[in-house]
Write a protein that holds these residues in place. Structure first.
Motif, PDB file in Angstrom:
ATOM      1  N   ILE A 123       4.522   2.337 -13.359  1.00  0.00           N
ATOM      2  CA  ILE A 123       4.710   3.324 -12.296  1.00  0.00           C
ATOM      3  C   ILE A 123       5.575   4.478 -12.805  1.00  0.00           C
ATOM      4  N   ARG A 124       5.162   5.694 -12.494  1.00  0.00           N
ATOM      5  CA  ARG A 124       5.888   6.882 -12.944  1.00  0.00           C
ATOM      6  C   ARG A 124       7.233   6.978 -12.235  1.00  0.00           C
ATOM      7  N   CYS A 125       8.291   7.204 -12.995  1.00  0.00           N
ATOM      8  CA  CYS A 125       9.639   7.344 -12.444  1.00  0.00           C
ATOM      9  C   CYS A 125      10.093   8.795 -12.574  1.00  0.00           C
ATOM     10  N   VAL A 126      10.689   9.311 -11.516  1.00  0.00           N
ATOM     11  CA  VAL A 126      11.182  10.686 -11.492  1.00  0.00           C
ATOM     12  C   VAL A 126      12.642  10.668 -11.064  1.00  0.00           C
ATOM     13  N   GLY A 130       0.796  -1.218   0.000  1.00  0.00           N
ATOM     14  CA  GLY A 130       0.000   0.000   0.000  1.00  0.00           C
ATOM     15  C   GLY A 130       0.828   1.267   0.000  1.00  0.00           C
ATOM     16  N   LEU A 131       2.142   1.154  -0.161  1.00  0.00           N
ATOM     17  CA  LEU A 131       3.012   2.330  -0.184  1.00  0.00           C
ATOM     18  C   LEU A 131       2.905   3.015  -1.545  1.00  0.00           C
ATOM     19  N   ARG A 132       2.810   4.349  -1.533  1.00  0.00           N
ATOM     20  CA  ARG A 132       2.593   5.100  -2.774  1.00  0.00           C
ATOM     21  C   ARG A 132       3.872   5.722  -3.314  1.00  0.00           C
ATOM     22  N   SER A 133       4.933   5.718  -2.505  1.00  0.00           N
ATOM     23  CA  SER A 133       6.218   6.256  -2.944  1.00  0.00           C
ATOM     24  C   SER A 133       7.299   5.201  -2.792  1.00  0.00           C
ATOM     25  N   GLU A 178       0.502  13.011  -1.366  1.00  0.00           N
ATOM     26  CA  GLU A 178      -0.892  12.813  -1.770  1.00  0.00           C
ATOM     27  C   GLU A 178      -1.034  12.560  -3.274  1.00  0.00           C
ATOM     28  N   ALA A 179       0.080  12.442  -3.966  1.00  0.00           N
ATOM     29  CA  ALA A 179       0.033  12.281  -5.420  1.00  0.00           C
ATOM     30  C   ALA A 179      -0.117  10.813  -5.799  1.00  0.00           C
ATOM     31  N   GLU A 180      -0.139  10.568  -7.105  1.00  0.00           N
ATOM     32  CA  GLU A 180      -0.235   9.198  -7.604  1.00  0.00           C
ATOM     33  C   GLU A 180       1.042   8.447  -7.276  1.00  0.00           C
ATOM     34  N   PRO A 181       1.005   7.109  -7.270  1.00  0.00           N
ATOM     35  CA  PRO A 181       2.211   6.335  -6.960  1.00  0.00           C
ATOM     36  C   PRO A 181       3.390   6.774  -7.833  1.00  0.00           C
ATOM     37  N   CYS A 182       4.536   6.891  -7.217  1.00  0.00           N
ATOM     38  CA  CYS A 182       5.699   7.431  -7.914  1.00  0.00           C
ATOM     39  C   CYS A 182       6.965   6.766  -7.383  1.00  0.00           C
ATOM     40  N   ALA A 183       7.914   6.525  -8.280  1.00  0.00           N
ATOM     41  CA  ALA A 183       9.211   5.973  -7.903  1.00  0.00           C
ATOM     42  C   ALA A 183      10.281   7.020  -8.169  1.00  0.00           C
ATOM     43  N   PRO A 230       8.730   5.767   2.568  1.00  0.00           N
ATOM     44  CA  PRO A 230       8.596   5.147   1.255  1.00  0.00           C
ATOM     45  C   PRO A 230       9.116   3.717   1.268  1.00  0.00           C
ATOM     46  N   LEU A 231       8.776   2.987   0.238  1.00  0.00           N
ATOM     47  CA  LEU A 231       9.432   1.710  -0.024  1.00  0.00           C
ATOM     48  C   LEU A 231      10.854   2.015  -0.461  1.00  0.00           C
ATOM     49  N   LEU A 232      11.824   1.417   0.180  1.00  0.00           N
ATOM     50  CA  LEU A 232      13.223   1.581  -0.234  1.00  0.00           C
ATOM     51  C   LEU A 232      13.583   0.459  -1.192  1.00  0.00           C
ATOM     52  N   VAL A 233      14.187   0.804  -2.309  1.00  0.00           N
ATOM     53  CA  VAL A 233      14.566  -0.176  -3.321  1.00  0.00           C
ATOM     54  C   VAL A 233      16.047   0.027  -3.610  1.00  0.00           C
ATOM     55  N   GLY A 234      16.845  -0.989  -3.320  1.00  0.00           N
ATOM     56  CA  GLY A 234      18.267  -0.824  -3.547  1.00  0.00           C
ATOM     57  C   GLY A 234      19.034  -2.099  -3.303  1.00  0.00           C
ATOM     58  N   SER A 235      20.339  -1.986  -3.405  1.00  0.00           N
ATOM     59  CA  SER A 235      21.238  -3.121  -3.218  1.00  0.00           C
ATOM     60  C   SER A 235      21.732  -3.141  -1.775  1.00  0.00           C
ATOM     61  N   ALA A 236      22.771  -3.932  -1.534  1.00  0.00           N
ATOM     62  CA  ALA A 236      23.342  -3.998  -0.189  1.00  0.00           C
ATOM     63  C   ALA A 236      23.876  -2.648   0.260  1.00  0.00           C
ATOM     64  N   GLY A 237      24.249  -1.775  -0.693  1.00  0.00           N
ATOM     65  CA  GLY A 237      24.735  -0.454  -0.320  1.00  0.00           C
ATOM     66  C   GLY A 237      23.695   0.358   0.421  1.00  0.00           C
ATOM     67  N   LEU A 238      22.442   0.320  -0.045  1.00  0.00           N
ATOM     68  CA  LEU A 238      21.373   1.043   0.633  1.00  0.00           C
ATOM     69  C   LEU A 238      21.024   0.400   1.973  1.00  0.00           C
ATOM     70  N   CYS A 239      21.110  -0.932   2.033  1.00  0.00           N
ATOM     71  CA  CYS A 239      20.889  -1.625   3.314  1.00  0.00           C
ATOM     72  C   CYS A 239      21.960  -1.225   4.324  1.00  0.00           C
ATOM     73  N   ASP A 240      23.213  -1.114   3.876  1.00  0.00           N
ATOM     74  CA  ASP A 240      24.280  -0.647   4.764  1.00  0.00           C
ATOM     75  C   ASP A 240      23.965   0.740   5.300  1.00  0.00           C
ATOM     76  N   ALA A 241      23.481   1.618   4.417  1.00  0.00           N
ATOM     77  CA  ALA A 241      23.192   2.993   4.833  1.00  0.00           C
ATOM     78  C   ALA A 241      22.064   3.037   5.851  1.00  0.00           C
ATOM     79  N   LEU A 242      21.010   2.245   5.638  1.00  0.00           N
ATOM     80  CA  LEU A 242      19.904   2.238   6.593  1.00  0.00           C
ATOM     81  C   LEU A 242      20.349   1.647   7.929  1.00  0.00           C
TER      82      LEU A 242
END
Length: 415
Positions: A162-165, A105-108, A181-186, A211-223
């Motif tokens: 899904i719209r990509c920005v 149900g995440l929109r971003s 409040e906008a439409e789903p966006c990545a 938001p939903l986080l989408v990434g590799s192990a690098g983003l997991c390290d950062a979180l």
């Protein structure tokens, strides 16, 4: 240090990727389970699901991801949700992104596949491996999951509407707030350094609806760096000696006066009152200073000879007194390691070892080796303590056994 209380749910598309994502959090002190199906039950802070969908068709991959997330996410109650993707963009990124956003149900979504430590960066929305555009690398001709473009938005667009920005780490916070409040966006975020990934994790943490986080192990390290700041590597031992045997007490006595050892004798009157605070404070101060801590009861023969009289005064049997002592020591151990984790635990006496295991949520023990001739060494299965644990029967060993264990820990943790 206490790790963050928030739970983290990660979805990966193959086992090695699942482990790469999970180890980021495990190294920061979280309990991490990597699971293969929705039958998982446990108490882990981080659950990494493996859909094993990288080589499936887009339709199959979306269904695999959606099914797992829907069955696990509500029961788990994650505060953070991550879609782990390959840093070279292999797999069904678009289909699985769509499935994850629909199931949660995440929109971003924030998409940052960069893994600078491995030479993978994103610049202008294009993936580079050691500064070579992705399409010019060996990953473009992967035998199972070839990559058809260096452009991340183009890859997503092959499987998702899904719209990509495009954006940057500096712009991300403002864009996430405006998109609520906008439409789903990545949001596809360029990143070339670990500092960029840290800024992305911070931006995701700053908004009210994550938001939903989408990434590799690098983003997991950062979180992990953001949520679970790594504590200093310790080479101290917390020894909890519940046994009142002569052998156990001689092993403790040999450490008296050792410059790196703090011995903490428990007054049984405090056991009856449940007053752990003075002992907890002393343990935390000593562990923070890098000292070994040895907690024990009834340090003298005279004290042990008073046990029957003490039981009579309190109206307890010896067995009931033993249970009370074990519960006290277990709670003290749980509180001490939650604030200032040592390198390892040493538990002397079968009853206290079991009480500590229960207090830490363990459901088993994985053996590794034997130390000092009579001390099994391994790790708990499950629970909140995943560093080494040593156990010793109270009457086993010679006077130098505990001293040998201290030396083993100091040598092991300095490797």
């Amino acid at each position: 240090m206490k790790v963050a209380d928030e739970k983290i749910l990660v979805m990966a598309d193959d086992l090695t990727g699942a482990n790469d994502a999970g180890v980021s959090f495990a190294e920061a002190g979280a309990v991490v389970d990597v699971v293969f199906n929705s039958a998982w039950e446990g108490t882990a802070q981080v659950v990494v699901l493996n859909s094993d969908s990288r080589a499936q068709s887009a339709e199959q991959a979306g269904a695999s991801v959606s099914g797992l997330v829907q069955k696990v996410s509500h029961a788990f109650g994650a505060g953070w949700v991550i879609k782990k993707i390959d840093s070279t963009l292999r797999g069904n990124i678009g289909a699985e992104l769509t499935a994850m956003m629909a199931a949660t149900g995440l929109r971003s979504a924030v998409i940052a596949p960069a893994f600078p430590a491995a030479g993978r960066t994103l610049r202008g929305g294009r993936c580079y491996v050691d500064e070579v555009p992705l399409l010019g690398t060996e990953f473009a001709s992967d035998p199972k999951t070839p990559v058809l473009s260096s452009d991340l938005a183009a890859i997503i667009g092959m499987q998702s509407a899904i719209r990509c920005v495009m954006t940057t780490p500096a712009q991300l916070s403002a864009m996430l707030r405006r998109s609520a409040e906008a439409e789903p966006c990545a949001f596809i975020v360029d990143a070339q350094t670990d500092e960029d990934l840290d800024a992305i994790a911070q931006a995701a943490a700053d908004v009210r609806i994550r938001p939903l986080l989408v990434g590799s192990a690098g983003l997991c390290d950062a979180l992990a760096r953001k949520l679970l700041p790594a504590f200093p590597i310790s080479n101290s031992l917390l020894a909890v000696v519940g046994s009142m045997s002569d052998a156990a007490q001689r092993q403790v006595a040999l450490l008296e006066g050792h410059q790196r050892v703090c011995t903490v004798a428990i007054d049984l009157q405090d056991v009856f009152s449940g007053n752990r605070q003075p002992y907890l404070q002393k343990l935390q101060q000593s562990l923070c200073a890098g000292r070994h801590c040895v907690v024990h009861t009834a340090p003298t023969l005279a004290a042990r000879e008073q046990i029957d009289a003490l039981c009579a005064v309190q109206g307890l049997s010896r067995s009931q007194l033993g249970d009370l002592i074990c519960a006290f020591l277990a709670a003290l151990t749980r509180d001490a390691i939650g604030e200032t984790p040592p390198a390892a635990l040493y538990l002397s006496g079968g009853d206290v070892a079991m009480a500590v295991a229960h207090a830490l949520g363990a459901n088993g023990f994985r053996l590794s080796r034997r130390v000092a001739g009579c001390v099994p060494y391994g790790k708990f299965l499950g629970g909140c303590w995943q560093r080494p644990v040593m156990t010793k029967a109270g009457g086993f060993g010679d006077d130098a056994t505990l001293l040998q264990v201290l030396k083993f820990i100091e040598e092991k943790m300095s490797d």
